[in-house]
Design a protein around this motif. Structure first.
Motif, PDB file in Angstrom:
ATOM      1  N   GLY A 146       0.655  -1.264   0.025  1.00 57.49           N
ATOM      2  CA  GLY A 146      -0.228  -0.190   0.210  1.00 57.49           C
ATOM      3  C   GLY A 146       0.869   1.205  -0.188  1.00 57.49           C
ATOM      4  N   PRO A 147       0.050   2.511   0.302  1.00 57.65           N
ATOM      5  CA  PRO A 147       1.005   3.684   0.074  1.00 57.65           C
ATOM      6  C   PRO A 147       2.065   3.713   1.409  1.00 57.65           C
ATOM      7  N   MET A 148       2.953   4.264   1.135  1.00 56.55           N
ATOM      8  CA  MET A 148       4.184   4.391   2.135  1.00 56.55           C
ATOM      9  C   MET A 148       4.902   5.528   1.863  1.00 56.55           C
ATOM     10  N   VAL A 149       5.645   6.031   3.068  1.00 59.22           N
ATOM     11  CA  VAL A 149       6.391   7.368   3.096  1.00 59.22           C
ATOM     12  C   VAL A 149       7.302   7.023   4.065  1.00 59.22           C
ATOM     13  N   TYR A 150       8.741   7.304   3.899  1.00 60.14           N
ATOM     14  CA  TYR A 150       9.887   7.219   4.939  1.00 60.14           C
ATOM     15  C   TYR A 150      10.886   8.081   4.866  1.00 60.14           C
ATOM     16  N   ILE A 151      11.159   8.553   6.020  1.00 61.33           N
ATOM     17  CA  ILE A 151      12.327   9.674   6.150  1.00 61.33           C
ATOM     18  C   ILE A 151      13.762   9.074   6.337  1.00 61.33           C
ATOM     19  N   ALA A 152      14.482   9.345   5.257  1.00 61.11           N
ATOM     20  CA  ALA A 152      16.001   8.545   5.664  1.00 61.11           C
ATOM     21  C   ALA A 152      16.998   9.646   6.251  1.00 61.11           C
ATOM     22  N   SER A 153      16.631   9.836   7.356  1.00 62.79           N
ATOM     23  CA  SER A 153      17.381  10.563   8.151  1.00 62.79           C
ATOM     24  C   SER A 153      17.461  10.098   9.734  1.00 62.79           C
ATOM     25  N   GLU A 154      18.275  10.281  10.730  1.00 60.05           N
ATOM     26  CA  GLU A 154      18.635  10.095  11.939  1.00 60.05           C
ATOM     27  C   GLU A 154      18.152  11.487  12.808  1.00 60.05           C
ATOM     28  N   TRP A 155      18.321  12.572  11.842  1.00 61.20           N
ATOM     29  CA  TRP A 155      17.857  13.932  12.386  1.00 61.20           C
ATOM     30  C   TRP A 155      18.654  14.456  13.683  1.00 61.20           C
ATOM     31  N   THR A 156      19.880  14.219  13.413  1.00 67.86           N
ATOM     32  CA  THR A 156      20.836  14.877  14.716  1.00 67.86           C
ATOM     33  C   THR A 156      21.811  15.952  13.977  1.00 67.86           C
ATOM     34  N   ALA A 157      22.563  16.617  14.784  1.00 65.57           N
ATOM     35  CA  ALA A 157      23.350  17.842  14.250  1.00 65.57           C
ATOM     36  C   ALA A 157      24.058  17.177  13.038  1.00 65.57           C
ATOM     37  N   GLU A 158      24.311  16.120  12.992  1.00 62.57           N
ATOM     38  CA  GLU A 158      25.318  15.633  11.909  1.00 62.57           C
ATOM     39  C   GLU A 158      24.489  15.305  10.613  1.00 62.57           C
ATOM     40  N   SER A 159      23.307  15.295  10.759  1.00 61.06           N
ATOM     41  CA  SER A 159      22.494  15.169   9.432  1.00 61.06           C
ATOM     42  C   SER A 159      22.477  16.092   8.380  1.00 61.06           C
ATOM     43  N   THR A 160      22.523  15.572   7.232  1.00 61.11           N
ATOM     44  CA  THR A 160      22.567  16.467   5.983  1.00 61.11           C
ATOM     45  C   THR A 160      21.060  17.172   6.178  1.00 61.11           C
ATOM     46  N   PRO A 161      21.013  18.545   5.844  1.00 57.42           N
ATOM     47  CA  PRO A 161      19.830  19.443   5.741  1.00 57.42           C
ATOM     48  C   PRO A 161      19.221  19.114   4.548  1.00 57.42           C
ATOM     49  N   LEU A 162      19.805  18.316   3.504  1.00 62.87           N
ATOM     50  CA  LEU A 162      18.925  17.819   2.450  1.00 62.87           C
ATOM     51  C   LEU A 162      18.306  16.577   2.719  1.00 62.87           C
ATOM     52  N   VAL A 163      17.143  16.421   3.205  1.00 63.36           N
ATOM     53  CA  VAL A 163      16.431  15.307   3.565  1.00 63.36           C
ATOM     54  C   VAL A 163      15.819  14.455   2.541  1.00 63.36           C
ATOM     55  N   THR A 164      16.120  13.350   2.401  1.00 62.64           N
ATOM     56  CA  THR A 164      15.659  12.555   1.407  1.00 62.64           C
ATOM     57  C   THR A 164      14.517  11.600   2.263  1.00 62.64           C
ATOM     58  N   VAL A 165      13.153  11.698   1.392  1.00 64.01           N
ATOM     59  CA  VAL A 165      12.087  10.960   1.534  1.00 64.01           C
ATOM     60  C   VAL A 165      11.550  10.059   0.614  1.00 64.01           C
ATOM     61  N   PHE A 166      11.520   8.918   0.700  1.00 69.18           N
ATOM     62  CA  PHE A 166      11.189   7.835  -0.034  1.00 69.18           C
ATOM     63  C   PHE A 166       9.527   7.524   0.088  1.00 69.18           C
ATOM     64  N   SER A 167       8.658   7.718  -1.191  1.00 70.06           N
ATOM     65  CA  SER A 167       7.302   7.359  -1.198  1.00 70.06           C
ATOM     66  C   SER A 167       6.824   7.064  -2.349  1.00 70.06           C
ATOM     67  N   ASN A 168       5.816   6.271  -2.499  1.00 65.61           N
ATOM     68  CA  ASN A 168       5.323   5.959  -3.579  1.00 65.61           C
ATOM     69  C   ASN A 168       3.961   6.873  -4.053  1.00 65.61           C
ATOM     70  N   ALA A 169       3.907   8.011  -3.217  1.00 68.84           N
ATOM     71  CA  ALA A 169       2.802   9.064  -3.416  1.00 68.84           C
ATOM     72  C   ALA A 169       3.011  10.126  -4.362  1.00 68.84           C
ATOM     73  N   ASP A 170       2.000  10.704  -4.660  1.00 68.19           N
ATOM     74  CA  ASP A 170       2.280  11.918  -5.911  1.00 68.19           C
ATOM     75  C   ASP A 170       2.867  12.860  -5.142  1.00 68.19           C
ATOM     76  N   GLU A 171       2.494  13.347  -3.911  1.00 69.90           N
ATOM     77  CA  GLU A 171       3.149  14.311  -3.206  1.00 69.90           C
ATOM     78  C   GLU A 171       3.472  14.007  -1.817  1.00 69.90           C
ATOM     79  N   VAL A 172       4.661  14.850  -1.347  1.00 70.22           N
ATOM     80  CA  VAL A 172       4.877  14.956   0.228  1.00 70.22           C
ATOM     81  C   VAL A 172       5.077  16.110   0.937  1.00 70.22           C
ATOM     82  N   GLU A 173       4.523  16.020   1.993  1.00 74.63           N
ATOM     83  CA  GLU A 173       4.713  17.487   2.860  1.00 74.63           C
ATOM     84  C   GLU A 173       5.410  17.212   4.049  1.00 74.63           C
TER      85      GLU A 173
END
Length: 796
Positions: free
Chosen positions: A602-629
């Protein structure tokens, strides 16, 4: 119905062989048995010993023997297997044969024994088999006696020039050892359906099902049944076929009266016509149960059940794959079947869970690398809708010796005989992977496939087979426009690991920098796990630009290698089956409208980040949807469509890339939309200090089962006071267990991305079984994980 004396005899032998199983009486077992219940599991009550290779039969009594249960591995290995055990191991067992079995045919079927097996019964050698991946069957009818019989098996898993492949010290995978699959006693009447391995008949033996016509309005099923008459006189019998769906007969036929002379055998062909069949495909893996019934004098003598799927694989003039007439591209992956610590000695349930993980990751195809995998995995593929390429053992090794060539050809035959009725098998890789084979040998292999299964497809990495398998690292230097069905058999690893595309992987050259490769452990950190995902995105996108009908990423799970002192880490899941970011990339390539209760879909969305101070500010999100917020601490970052770039032009669903700007501690929350409707959410929070340990059990579509030597993973997770994952690496976690379960890990258990994993063997009961995890560093102990309660929960 079988005669009561025969049923009682089966009951008595069951009591003798099942060991720890408790039964009230012989009569109770007899009442439960049906005519088809003539396969007796012999997995309990074995004894095992390692010996010097020169140890003889007379010296065995002085050896130390350990009580074991199958499946069994000769040695519990550490997490990193850089010195896999090789040598000679012995297994012994007592078979108690009751008087009622006199006159019956008794066969021993070994599903796999690594690698050379020699078998004795009551001191007499009754058989020998070479090759550790396929079954073999021995007729012991004239070797057993009423009463106790001593079965002895000698296994030798040392390097073997006849079976290949390369010597373990230069091999890219491990072969392990032992009686790592089951052993069964098959009881038959002298008039019987043959065993396909014992019969050794081309395109025959046992039950062989093909499909002369496949259409959604009407299909035909041809059932070839091989019957042997080992009575001293001729017999008149009847052969019936019943096709079952949802416990209802949807088609049936009877042979009428058939006659077979004494000592003769014959293959009988029967045709079933099915109106409005439910066809098998990766998206609709519909299965039927075929009942093949043998009657003698009006009495049901034998019933053999075969699960089948009505389907047709074909290629059009453009070499595109048609499944039941529909054009299909197969997004796939390669798999090694090893488990940590136990090698190949997995339970059927563990193999099923692997298949669920592969399907959940968004794949519809698996190349079984580089040897035949377990029947249990293939049955799971049938059920879940995973198309398979079935392969014989082979990797960078060829010998011109006649014994080697003969063995490989026989292995090809045996693999087809074992697996030919699986709906999932697309092609037969009777080819020695990455081994330079002469043209005449390729022709022999190709011909063998078509002899054993007419109108099927052979596959290989050299020209001369029906399907051409070419790894992307070879394609980059040696690509030619395909003139036949073309499959990118491997990609995403080697071309990002080394500059050369040679075959001698033990002579590495021009290696790329660690941070650029696809070989990234779960503990290697956010940046390197993202690099693996970027490599995969680029390579998969490139594969979609060429006329291939399928591609297979290398590889699904991290694995050990004979020649390396580290784990081969190109898997999209770790050795302990924990997902990396790349897992979610593939999951996002599956259409959101695919829905199933059998696997994650089914539909999925996943944030590929640990979101710590060392994380890249260019956040990659994987999803099979049309749009992501994407929101940070409730504030909108952006709502956007997938990123379109030169490396994403052919992808079903390119990743979403958000520029968050300066890091700010808190929570990232992604919301996916299809046609403006919210369909999925995922969030990641900046972790605080470790304040707890949580435990979960991986059931992946099938619960842990007692009494079958099952294996399950248990995961401990470091969390902060809000329950957020704290992704620390190399933190030791100590585990303890209660009840009839056993922690298999022999070495210290360390965290990877904040998670620690153990492999747990299930005994005969889940009652009062639990696991607890402790961290001495953080002075924390988890709540106990009760197996009975956790068993029914689906864990990821």
């Amino acid at each position: 119905m079988l005669k009561q004396s025969f049923i009682s005899a089966i009951g008595l032998i069951l009591i003798s062989l099942l060991g720890g199983c408790q039964v009230d009486s012989t009569q109770k077992i007899a009442q439960q048995l049906q005519p088809s219940a003539t396969e007796i599991n012999l997995n309990r009550d074995w004894q095992f010993s390692k010996t010097h290779p020169q140890t003889g039969l007379a010296e065995l009594e002085q050896q130390h023997w350990q009580n074991v249960r199958l499946p069994h591995t000769p040695q519990i290995e550490p997490k990193v297997v850089n010195d896999q055990w090789q040598g000679v191991a012995w297994y012994k067992k007592t078979l108690s044969i009751q008087p009622g079995l006199q006159g019956k045919k008794l066969w021993l079927r070994f599903e796999a024994a690594m690698n050379r097996a020699d078998i004795w019964l009551n001191g007499n050698k009754i058989g020998q088999h070479q090759g550790g991946y396929l079954p073999f069957t021995l007729d012991i009818s004239d070797s057993v006696k009423v009463g106790e019989n001593k079965l002895l098996v000698r296994l030798d898993n040392r390097d073997n020039p006849v079976t290949g492949p390369k010597a373990l010290k230069i091999l890219d995978f491990n072969t392990y050892g032992g009686l790592y699959r089951g052993v069964n006693l098959l009881v038959r009447d002298p008039l019987h359906i043959s065993d396909e391995m014992l019969a050794d008949k081309t395109a025959s033996g046992g039950v062989f099902v093909t499909f002369p016509k496949v259409d959604k309005t009407e299909s035909q099923i041809q059932v070839n049944t091989h019957i042997q008459n080992q009575y001293v006189d001729g017999k008149t019998f009847e052969l019936r076929q019943q096709l079952m769906a949802d416990q209802q007969i949807v088609a049936q036929t009877s042979s009428g009266e058939l006659k077979l002379a004494a000592g003769q055998d014959h293959q009988y062909s029967q045709l079933l016509t099915v109106a409005s069949p439910r066809l098998w495909s990766p998206s609709s893996p519909n299965l039927y149960q075929l009942r093949t019934q043998l009657y003698l004098n009006g009495r049901l003598l034998q019933q053999q059940n075969t699960r089948i799927g009505i389907r047709q694989f074909a290629f059009n003039q453009q070499h595109e794959l048609l499944i039941n007439g529909e054009k299909t591209f197969l997004r796939g992956v390669n798999r090694h079947q090893e488990y940590p610590h136990v090698g190949y000695a997995t339970s059927k349930q563990a193999d099923y869970r692997d298949a669920v993980k592969i399907k959940s990751a968004g794949f519809d195809y698996v190349r079984l690398s580089h040897y035949p995998h377990s029947p249990a995995f293939m049955q799971a593929a049938d059920e879940l809708g995973l198309v398979l390429i079935d392969a014989i053992l082979g990797w960078q090794y060829y010998s011109p010796a006649p014994e080697f060539r003969q063995h490989v050809l026989q292995t090809c035959r045996d693999m087809l005989r074992r697996d030919r009725n699986h709906a999932s098998v697309l092609a037969w890789e009777c080819s020695l992977n990455e081994s330079d084979m002469p043209d005449d040998f390729i022709a022999d292999l190709h011909q063998t496939v078509h002899q054993e299964y007419p109108h099927s497809y052979s596959a290989g990495w050299q020209h001369g087979f029906d399907v051409y398998l070419q790894a992307r690292q070879h394609r980059l230097k040696h690509y030619e426009t395909p003139q036949q069905p073309y499959n990118v058999s491997e990609y995403g690893d080697w071309e990002y690991y080394a500059q050369n595309a040679g075959l001698n992987q033990d002579s590495w050259g021009d290696l790329k920098q660690d941070e650029r490769t696809s070989r990234q452990l779960l503990s290697d950190g956010e940046a390197r796990l993202l690099q693996q995902a970027r490599n995969i995105k680029e390579a998969h996108n490139d594969n979609l630009a060429i006329p291939a009908f399928a591609d297979g990423y290398w590889v699904m799970f991290d694995y050990n290698r004979g020649y390396a002192d580290d784990i081969e880490a190109s898997g999209i899941m770790s050795l302990y089956r924990l997902p990396k970011y790349s897992y979610y990339f593939y999951q996002s390539q599956r259409d959101a409208n695919v829905q199933s209760t059998q696997f994650d879909s089914g539909p999925m969305v996943y944030i590929a980040s640990e979101w710590t101070a060392e994380s890249t500010p260019l956040v990659t999100v994987f999803s099979n949807a049309d749009e992501v917020e994407l929101r940070l601490n409730g504030q909108l970052v952006a709502r956007q469509t997938p990123q379109q770039d030169a490396l994403s032009t052919h992808l079903n669903h390119p990743p979403f890339i958000f520029n968050v700007g300066q890091f700010k501690a808190g929570t990232l929350e992604a919301t996916a939309f299809i046609n403006g409707k919210q369909v999925a959410q995922h969030q990641v929070s900046t972790p605080g200090q470790v304040s707890g340990i949580t435990l979960s059990m991986d059931t992946s579509g099938i619960p842990a089962q007692a009494g079958v030597n099952d294996l399950v993973f248990v995961y401990a997770q470091l969390v902060d006071s809000k329950g957020n994952l704290v992704p620390l690496n190399q933190q030791q976690i100590e585990f303890s267990s209660k009840g009839d379960i056993q922690i298999v890990n022999p070495d210290a258990v360390m965290t990877a991305q904040g998670k620690a994993a153990i492999l747990v063997r299930i005994g005969d009961s889940l009652a009062n079984a639990s696991v607890t995890a402790t961290s001495a560093k953080f002075k924390l102990t988890s709540a106990a994980l009760p197996f009975e309660q956790s068993n029914s929960k689906k864990q990821q």
